[in-house]
Motif scaffolding. Structure first.
Motif, PDB file in Angstrom:
ATOM      1  N   UNK A   1      -1.667   3.989  13.677  1.00 21.88           N
ATOM      2  CA  UNK A   1      -0.675   4.593  12.779  1.00 21.88           C
ATOM      3  C   UNK A   1      -1.280   4.925  11.415  1.00 21.88           C
ATOM      4  N   UNK A   2      -2.166   4.048  10.923  1.00 17.23           N
ATOM      5  CA  UNK A   2      -2.850   4.337   9.650  1.00 17.23           C
ATOM      6  C   UNK A   2      -3.755   5.551   9.809  1.00 17.23           C
ATOM      7  N   UNK A   3      -4.468   5.623  10.946  1.00 17.12           N
ATOM      8  CA  UNK A   3      -5.365   6.756  11.200  1.00 17.12           C
ATOM      9  C   UNK A   3      -4.579   8.063  11.258  1.00 17.12           C
TER      10      UNK A   3
ATOM     11  N   UNK B   1       2.892   6.036  -2.706  1.00 16.12           N
ATOM     12  CA  UNK B   1       4.062   6.826  -3.096  1.00 16.12           C
ATOM     13  C   UNK B   1       4.062   7.098  -4.595  1.00 16.12           C
ATOM     14  N   UNK B   2       3.510   6.139  -5.352  1.00 10.19           N
ATOM     15  CA  UNK B   2       3.441   6.288  -6.811  1.00 10.19           C
ATOM     16  C   UNK B   2       2.185   7.016  -7.261  1.00 10.19           C
ATOM     17  N   UNK B   3       1.417   7.562  -6.292  1.00 13.43           N
ATOM     18  CA  UNK B   3       0.212   8.364  -6.580  1.00 13.43           C
ATOM     19  C   UNK B   3      -0.908   7.553  -7.220  1.00 13.43           C
ATOM     20  N   UNK B   4      -0.978   6.252  -6.908  1.00 11.65           N
ATOM     21  CA  UNK B   4      -2.100   5.436  -7.368  1.00 11.65           C
ATOM     22  C   UNK B   4      -3.302   5.748  -6.486  1.00 11.65           C
ATOM     23  N   UNK B   5      -4.496   5.946  -7.045  1.00 13.63           N
ATOM     24  CA  UNK B   5      -5.688   6.261  -6.243  1.00 13.63           C
ATOM     25  C   UNK B   5      -5.928   5.234  -5.148  1.00 13.63           C
ATOM     26  N   UNK B   6      -6.510   5.700  -4.032  1.00 14.53           N
ATOM     27  CA  UNK B   6      -6.625   4.860  -2.846  1.00 14.53           C
ATOM     28  C   UNK B   6      -7.453   3.596  -3.092  1.00 14.53           C
TER      29      UNK B   6
ATOM     30  N   UNK C   1      -2.859  13.229   8.805  1.00 13.94           N
ATOM     31  CA  UNK C   1      -1.743  14.132   8.506  1.00 13.94           C
ATOM     32  C   UNK C   1      -1.398  14.178   7.020  1.00 13.94           C
ATOM     33  N   UNK C   2      -2.008  13.292   6.232  1.00 14.35           N
ATOM     34  CA  UNK C   2      -1.694  13.239   4.803  1.00 14.35           C
ATOM     35  C   UNK C   2      -0.381  12.538   4.502  1.00 14.35           C
ATOM     36  N   UNK C   3       0.159  11.818   5.475  1.00 13.37           N
ATOM     37  CA  UNK C   3       1.412  11.077   5.291  1.00 13.37           C
ATOM     38  C   UNK C   3       1.183   9.579   5.431  1.00 13.37           C
ATOM     39  N   UNK C   4       0.139   9.085   4.777  1.00 19.32           N
ATOM     40  CA  UNK C   4      -0.222   7.676   4.927  1.00 19.32           C
ATOM     41  C   UNK C   4       0.876   6.753   4.402  1.00 19.32           C
ATOM     42  N   UNK C   5       1.511   7.140   3.285  1.00 15.32           N
ATOM     43  CA  UNK C   5       2.569   6.294   2.725  1.00 15.32           C
ATOM     44  C   UNK C   5       3.747   6.171   3.693  1.00 15.32           C
ATOM     45  N   UNK C   6       4.079   7.264   4.375  1.00 17.76           N
ATOM     46  CA  UNK C   6       5.185   7.255   5.338  1.00 17.76           C
ATOM     47  C   UNK C   6       4.845   6.375   6.544  1.00 17.76           C
TER      48      UNK C   6
ATOM     49  N   UNK D   1       0.829  -1.204   0.000  1.00 12.66           N
ATOM     50  CA  UNK D   1       0.000   0.000   0.000  1.00 12.66           C
ATOM     51  C   UNK D   1       0.864   1.256   0.000  1.00 12.66           C
ATOM     52  N   UNK D   2       1.969   1.228   0.748  1.00 17.42           N
ATOM     53  CA  UNK D   2       2.870   2.375   0.784  1.00 17.42           C
ATOM     54  C   UNK D   2       3.487   2.638  -0.585  1.00 17.42           C
ATOM     55  N   UNK D   3       3.919   1.575  -1.262  1.00 18.87           N
ATOM     56  CA  UNK D   3       4.519   1.721  -2.597  1.00 18.87           C
ATOM     57  C   UNK D   3       3.521   2.309  -3.587  1.00 18.87           C
TER      58      UNK D   3
END
Length: 403
Positions: free
Chosen positions: A335-337, A280-285, A342-347, A275-277
């Motif tokens: 952590x996902x929440x 990071x590649x801007x694939x829709x959720x 914060x808009x940093x879900x990939x991180x 999911x992070x990858x």
């Protein structure tokens, strides 16, 4: 998802054929229309002996895939065109499936088809994740970066699985040796002493009687045990073919002490890393979660992700269905929440993957350290009991001889 073979014509009127992944035949036709292909024939790819070589292998070997992605990204970074890079890799690879796929892709890309679509025609070589991130790289103009990201992802995934396998190899091998030793004792050694003791009319110790009874049953009714084992394996095989059965089997596996915990953490790593990858590649959720769901092979995790997908479609947090679901610990949910807020879900997902990678590494090390002496002790006790049961009557025989 099924594999559908198709024939048709592209926008230029040229004949074309290949394979496509879709949920149904109608879905395959719709997907082909979106690509500008007018399908004249669409058939589901049947798994028969005639195409066994194609269908049995569900994908490229992980190590081969990592090497391919690394080499591809290096060639692209060096300024070599996609067509030339595919041609170079096709010439140097020894992997049969990859060589055939690259040979076909080279012609397709030369004719103007995108690399991702050319890859999608070979679902038994390139996983959906590779296809999607390649498409993202093409659209963004960062194909070399996409290849590096994919190589990093599959390399970490491969290394994690190798750590788990290597940690369990010795205990499994020791378990197999233990079973072999027990069978030799029960089928070959004990019967010889049984016949000897039968000729003497002395009363045997209770322990010896038990061991002889087990040995006699094993020798006389071995086919019963083999039949039961085969029936259980066949039943499990057919249960996994059905969705409810697969769910309960996967649930039971996750509940196995120690091993279930390792598998759960490994699945959490795959979930978070994938999911992070994609993020990071801007694939829709929604698309990212669907791809991640298909990457995971466990029905219990898939069920929770399906519920999360529905929650996201309704505008809610993806963590809502995860709360209270034991496969996703509170740490992961929180952590996902935080990542969503914060808009940093990939991180945050990447941090989750790193945390559980360390956990799995420590757990497998501890498991390996604990299992080895436990199995050796268990084998020593069982063999000792059998040997003792054989030796005890000898003392009685010796005393009778002396008298």
């Amino acid at each position: 998802m099924g594999i559908y073979a198709y024939q048709g014509r592209d926008r230029q009127g040229n004949k074309t054929k290949g394979q496509v992944n879709a949920d149904s035949r109608i879905g395959a036709v719709t997907l082909l229309k979106e690509r500008g292909i007018a399908a004249t024939e669409v058939t589901e790819h049947q798994k028969t002996m005639l195409n066994k070589e194609i269908t049995i292998n569900k994908g490229m070997k992980p190590r081969e895939l990592v090497v391919f992605l690394r080499q591809f990204s290096a060639l692209l970074e060096a300024g070599i065109s996609v067509v030339k890079a595919v041609e170079i890799l096709e010439e140097q690879t020894d992997y049969k499936q990859l060589k055939q796929a690259l040979d076909s892709m080279k012609d397709l890309v030369q004719e103007g088809e995108s690399l991702s679509l050319a890859m999608e025609r070979h679902p038994n070589v390139f996983p959906p994740l590779v296809v999607h991130l390649t498409r993202v790289g093409e659209v963004s103009g960062n194909l070399d970066s996409a290849m590096i990201r994919l190589a990093d992802y599959f390399e970490k995934r491969y290394e994690m699985r190798q750590k788990v396998i290597s940690a369990l190899t010795y205990p499994v091998l020791l378990g197999v040796v233990s079973i072999a030793v027990l069978n030799i004792l029960l089928y070959m050694v004990v019967p010889q002493f049984t016949s000897m003791y039968a000729s003497s009319e002395q009363e045997l110790p209770q322990l010896t009687k038990w061991v002889i009874a087990i040995s006699n049953f094993s020798v006389s009714y071995w086919w019963v045990m083999v039949t039961i084992i085969l029936m259980v394996l066949i039943a499990l095989y057919f249960l996994r073919k059905k969705e409810p059965g697969k769910y309960y089997i996967d649930y039971a596996i996750l509940k196995v002490p120690l091993l279930g915990s390792i598998l759960q953490k490994t699945l959490l790593i795959e979930f978070s890393r994938t999911l992070s990858s994609l993020f990071t590649s801007s694939v829709p959720i929604l698309q990212s979660m669907t791809i991640t769901r298909n990457v995971l092979g466990n029905a219990v995790f898939k069920k929770v992700i399906d519920e999360s997908l529905q929650a996201v479609e309704q505008g809610n947090s993806m963590t809502a269905p995860m709360r209270g679901e034991w496969p996703f610990p509170p740490l992961v949910v929180h952590m996902i929440l935080i990542g969503e807020q914060t808009g940093n879900l990939d991180v945050m997902l990447n941090k989750i993957a790193q945390f559980y990678e360390a956990e799995v590494e420590h757990t497998t090390d501890r498991l390996q350290t604990l299992l080895e002496p436990i199995l050796i002790l268990f084998l020593s006790i069982v063999v000792g009991v059998i040997v003792l049961s054989v030796v005890l009557p000898m003392f009685g025989l010796y005393e009778n001889i002396n008298l």
